[in-house]
Design an enzyme around this catalytic site. Structure first.
Site, PDB file in Angstrom:
ATOM      1  N   GLU A   1       2.316   2.248  -4.215  1.00 44.38           N
ATOM      2  CA  GLU A   1       1.792   3.517  -3.675  1.00 44.38           C
ATOM      3  C   GLU A   1       2.910   4.558  -3.563  1.00 44.38           C
ATOM      4  O   GLU A   1       2.686   5.745  -3.790  1.00 44.38           O
ATOM      5  CB  GLU A   1       1.101   3.262  -2.321  1.00 44.38           C
ATOM      6  CG  GLU A   1      -0.247   2.589  -2.519  1.00 44.38           C
ATOM      7  CD  GLU A   1      -0.719   1.719  -1.366  1.00 44.38           C
ATOM      8  OE1 GLU A   1      -0.217   1.848  -0.237  1.00 44.38           O
ATOM      9  OE2 GLU A   1      -1.622   0.880  -1.620  1.00 44.38           O
TER      10      GLU A   1
ATOM     11  N   GLY B   1      -5.740  -3.511  -3.159  1.00 45.02           N
ATOM     12  CA  GLY B   1      -6.848  -2.803  -2.511  1.00 45.02           C
ATOM     13  C   GLY B   1      -8.121  -2.773  -3.343  1.00 45.02           C
ATOM     14  O   GLY B   1      -9.043  -2.016  -3.041  1.00 45.02           O
TER      15      GLY B   1
ATOM     16  N   ASN C   1       1.328  -5.610   5.827  1.00 41.02           N
ATOM     17  CA  ASN C   1       1.611  -4.195   5.534  1.00 41.02           C
ATOM     18  C   ASN C   1       0.406  -3.373   5.971  1.00 41.02           C
ATOM     19  O   ASN C   1      -0.600  -3.318   5.273  1.00 41.02           O
ATOM     20  CB  ASN C   1       1.871  -4.044   4.021  1.00 41.02           C
ATOM     21  CG  ASN C   1       2.053  -2.592   3.606  1.00 41.02           C
ATOM     22  OD1 ASN C   1       2.233  -1.706   4.450  1.00 41.02           O
ATOM     23  ND2 ASN C   1       1.994  -2.335   2.308  1.00 41.02           N
ATOM     24  N   TRP C   2       0.526  -2.764   7.138  1.00 37.41           N
ATOM     25  CA  TRP C   2      -0.621  -2.032   7.697  1.00 37.41           C
ATOM     26  C   TRP C   2      -0.857  -0.681   7.012  1.00 37.41           C
ATOM     27  O   TRP C   2      -1.847  -0.027   7.269  1.00 37.41           O
ATOM     28  CB  TRP C   2      -0.421  -1.814   9.191  1.00 37.41           C
ATOM     29  CG  TRP C   2      -0.502  -3.062  10.019  1.00 37.41           C
ATOM     30  CD1 TRP C   2      -0.879  -4.307   9.595  1.00 37.41           C
ATOM     31  CD2 TRP C   2      -0.203  -3.183  11.418  1.00 37.41           C
ATOM     32  NE1 TRP C   2      -0.840  -5.188  10.647  1.00 37.41           N
ATOM     33  CE2 TRP C   2      -0.427  -4.532  11.775  1.00 37.41           C
ATOM     34  CE3 TRP C   2       0.229  -2.286  12.402  1.00 37.41           C
ATOM     35  CZ2 TRP C   2      -0.232  -4.992  13.079  1.00 37.41           C
ATOM     36  CZ3 TRP C   2       0.426  -2.753  13.699  1.00 37.41           C
ATOM     37  CH2 TRP C   2       0.198  -4.085  14.025  1.00 37.41           C
ATOM     38  N   LYS C   3       0.087  -0.235   6.212  1.00 33.81           N
ATOM     39  CA  LYS C   3      -0.013   1.083   5.565  1.00 33.81           C
ATOM     40  C   LYS C   3      -0.276   2.154   6.632  1.00 33.81           C
ATOM     41  O   LYS C   3       0.216   2.017   7.746  1.00 33.81           O
ATOM     42  CB  LYS C   3      -1.081   1.047   4.471  1.00 33.81           C
ATOM     43  CG  LYS C   3      -0.851  -0.129   3.508  1.00 33.81           C
ATOM     44  CD  LYS C   3      -1.662  -0.072   2.261  1.00 33.81           C
ATOM     45  CE  LYS C   3      -1.319  -1.283   1.394  1.00 33.81           C
ATOM     46  NZ  LYS C   3      -2.015  -1.305   0.128  1.00 33.81           N
TER      47      LYS C   3
ATOM     48  N   HIS D   1       7.103   0.048  -3.231  1.00 27.24           N
ATOM     49  CA  HIS D   1       5.661  -0.240  -3.248  1.00 27.24           C
ATOM     50  C   HIS D   1       4.983   0.668  -4.276  1.00 27.24           C
ATOM     51  O   HIS D   1       5.369   1.830  -4.424  1.00 27.24           O
ATOM     52  CB  HIS D   1       5.075  -0.005  -1.851  1.00 27.24           C
ATOM     53  CG  HIS D   1       3.675  -0.526  -1.734  1.00 27.24           C
ATOM     54  ND1 HIS D   1       2.599   0.161  -2.230  1.00 27.24           N
ATOM     55  CD2 HIS D   1       3.190  -1.680  -1.215  1.00 27.24           C
ATOM     56  CE1 HIS D   1       1.497  -0.550  -2.008  1.00 27.24           C
ATOM     57  NE2 HIS D   1       1.828  -1.666  -1.390  1.00 27.24           N
TER      58      HIS D   1
ATOM     59  N   GLY E   1      -2.149  -6.364   2.586  1.00 26.67           N
ATOM     60  CA  GLY E   1      -2.549  -5.038   3.057  1.00 26.67           C
ATOM     61  C   GLY E   1      -3.837  -5.138   3.857  1.00 26.67           C
ATOM     62  O   GLY E   1      -3.826  -5.503   5.033  1.00 26.67           O
ATOM     63  N   GLY E   2      -4.956  -4.849   3.193  1.00 23.42           N
ATOM     64  CA  GLY E   2      -6.270  -4.779   3.858  1.00 23.42           C
ATOM     65  C   GLY E   2      -6.565  -5.910   4.832  1.00 23.42           C
ATOM     66  O   GLY E   2      -6.926  -5.661   5.987  1.00 23.42           O
TER      67      GLY E   2
ATOM     68  N   SER F   1      -4.836  -7.933  -2.757  1.00 24.05           N
ATOM     69  CA  SER F   1      -6.112  -8.508  -2.317  1.00 24.05           C
ATOM     70  C   SER F   1      -6.004  -9.967  -1.852  1.00 24.05           C
ATOM     71  O   SER F   1      -6.908 -10.770  -2.104  1.00 24.05           O
ATOM     72  CB  SER F   1      -7.182  -8.361  -3.418  1.00 24.05           C
ATOM     73  OG  SER F   1      -7.402  -6.988  -3.693  1.00 24.05           O
TER      74      SER F   1
ATOM     75  N   GLU G   1       3.382  -7.451  -7.042  1.00 26.83           N
ATOM     76  CA  GLU G   1       2.110  -6.841  -6.690  1.00 26.83           C
ATOM     77  C   GLU G   1       1.518  -6.146  -7.917  1.00 26.83           C
ATOM     78  O   GLU G   1       1.827  -4.975  -8.179  1.00 26.83           O
ATOM     79  CB  GLU G   1       2.298  -5.813  -5.577  1.00 26.83           C
ATOM     80  CG  GLU G   1       2.809  -6.404  -4.284  1.00 26.83           C
ATOM     81  CD  GLU G   1       2.338  -5.607  -3.076  1.00 26.83           C
ATOM     82  OE1 GLU G   1       1.782  -6.221  -2.162  1.00 26.83           O
ATOM     83  OE2 GLU G   1       2.503  -4.377  -3.065  1.00 26.83           O
TER      84      GLU G   1
HETATM   85  P1  PGA Z   1      -4.020  -5.277  -0.354  1.00 30.08           P
HETATM   86  O1  PGA Z   1      -2.602  -4.537  -0.370  1.00 30.08           O
HETATM   87  O2  PGA Z   1      -3.816  -6.626   0.296  1.00 30.08           O
HETATM   88  O3  PGA Z   1      -4.917  -4.389   0.452  1.00 30.08           O
HETATM   89  O4  PGA Z   1      -4.464  -5.419  -1.770  1.00 30.08           O
HETATM   90  C1  PGA Z   1      -1.418  -5.223  -0.673  1.00 30.08           C
HETATM   91  C2  PGA Z   1      -0.233  -4.287  -0.617  1.00 30.08           C
HETATM   92  O5  PGA Z   1      -0.365  -3.142  -1.066  1.00 30.08           O
HETATM   93  O6  PGA Z   1       0.856  -4.655  -0.147  1.00 30.08           O
END
Ligand code: PGA
Length: 257
Positions: A98, A174, A9-11, A96, A235-236, A214, A168
């Site tokens: 976010e 993050g 997930n590149w956001k 998600h 994500g990251g 993470s 999640e």
């Molecule tokens: P993260 O994000 O790996 O940066 O914690 C995960 C996500 O939001 O899908």
């Protein structure tokens, strides 16, 4: 047998040019191994380029980060399921944290999107997870149960089976603070039990559950070796093709499938 599913997930990162460079490096690292499913989830603007570049691979699938619940019409700034299907998108991240926290998405809206995705034969990667306050006050199961029941409402068994559920915990996204493999496994086992309650145990055994929050090359293998963790939503660490390739390798070898 549940095939491992690792998703990047590149956001709101990666231009079209960066997408092309990334995919070249990533494919050089991992090759095209069909033992696992790999989902690349770029921003909307990079979907067409990514689609073109992975068209000849077997293991790489394309995902979108969001989608409208509506089919078409006067919804400025929105993207429909049909538009995603045209680009050979197979998966769509819905619910998600976010989107829930920063963009006010409710359980009801998320459910409408999940249903719209299935109607268009897109597979939702449906996210659930508790905040730190909810965990500290002992509400993990209450929150997960509410999110699952609301998000999957109105779906048939086949649709539930084709939904990927991502656990999640909001406090782990993050933050560099990962759930321990035991904490994650406990939540995953609970989620599978809830899904069994909504359908039956046969369907629940086939639903794939991803952990997200993470995930890194250093902790992926341990998380993915837990019995109910079938993949990761990253994500990251997915922004570096080498790190994501390491995580994909962990998904191949973490446990017998
Ligand atoms: P993260 O994000 O790996 O940066 O914690 C995960 C996500 O939001 O899908």
């Amino acid at each position: 047998m549940r095939k491992a599913i690792l998703a990047a997930n590149w956001k709101m990162n990666m231009t079209v040019e960066e997408t092309a460079t990334y995919l070249k490096h990533f494919l050089a690292e991992t090759g095209d191994d069909t033992d696992v499913e790999v989902v690349i989830i770029p921003p909307f603007t990079s979907l067409a380029k990514a689609s073109e570049l992975i068209a000849d691979t077997y293991s790489l699938k394309l995902g979108a980060q969001n989608m409208s619940a509506h089919k078409a019409g006067a919804f400025t700034g929105e993207v429909s399921a049909t538009m995603l299907r045209e680009l050979f998108v197979r998966y769509v991240v819905l619910g998600h944290s976010e989107r829930r926290q920063l963009f006010g998405e409710t359980d009801a809206l998320i459910n409408a999107k999940v249903r719209a995705a299935h109607e268009a034969s897109l597979k939702p990667i449906f996210c659930v997870g508790e905040t730190l306050e909810e965990r500290d006050s002992g509400q993990v199961e209450t929150v997960l149960s509410r999110q699952l029941r609301a998000g999957l409402a109105g779906l048939g068994d086949k649709e539930i089976q084709e939904t990927v559920v991502a656990y999640e915990p909001v406090w782990a996204i993050g933050t560099g603070r990962t759930a321990s493999p035991q904490q994650a496994q406990e939540a995953h086992a609970f989620i599978r039990g809830e899904i069994a309650g909504l359908t039956d145990s046969g369907v629940a055994e086939r639903v794939r559950l991803q952990y997200g929050g993470s995930v890194k090359p250093g902790n992926a293998a341990q998380l993915l070796s837990e019995p109910d963790i079938d993949g990761a939503l990253v994500g990251g660490a997915s922004l570096d093709p080498r790190d994501f390739a390491e995580i994909v390798k962990a998904g191949k070898t973490a446990k017998p499938r």
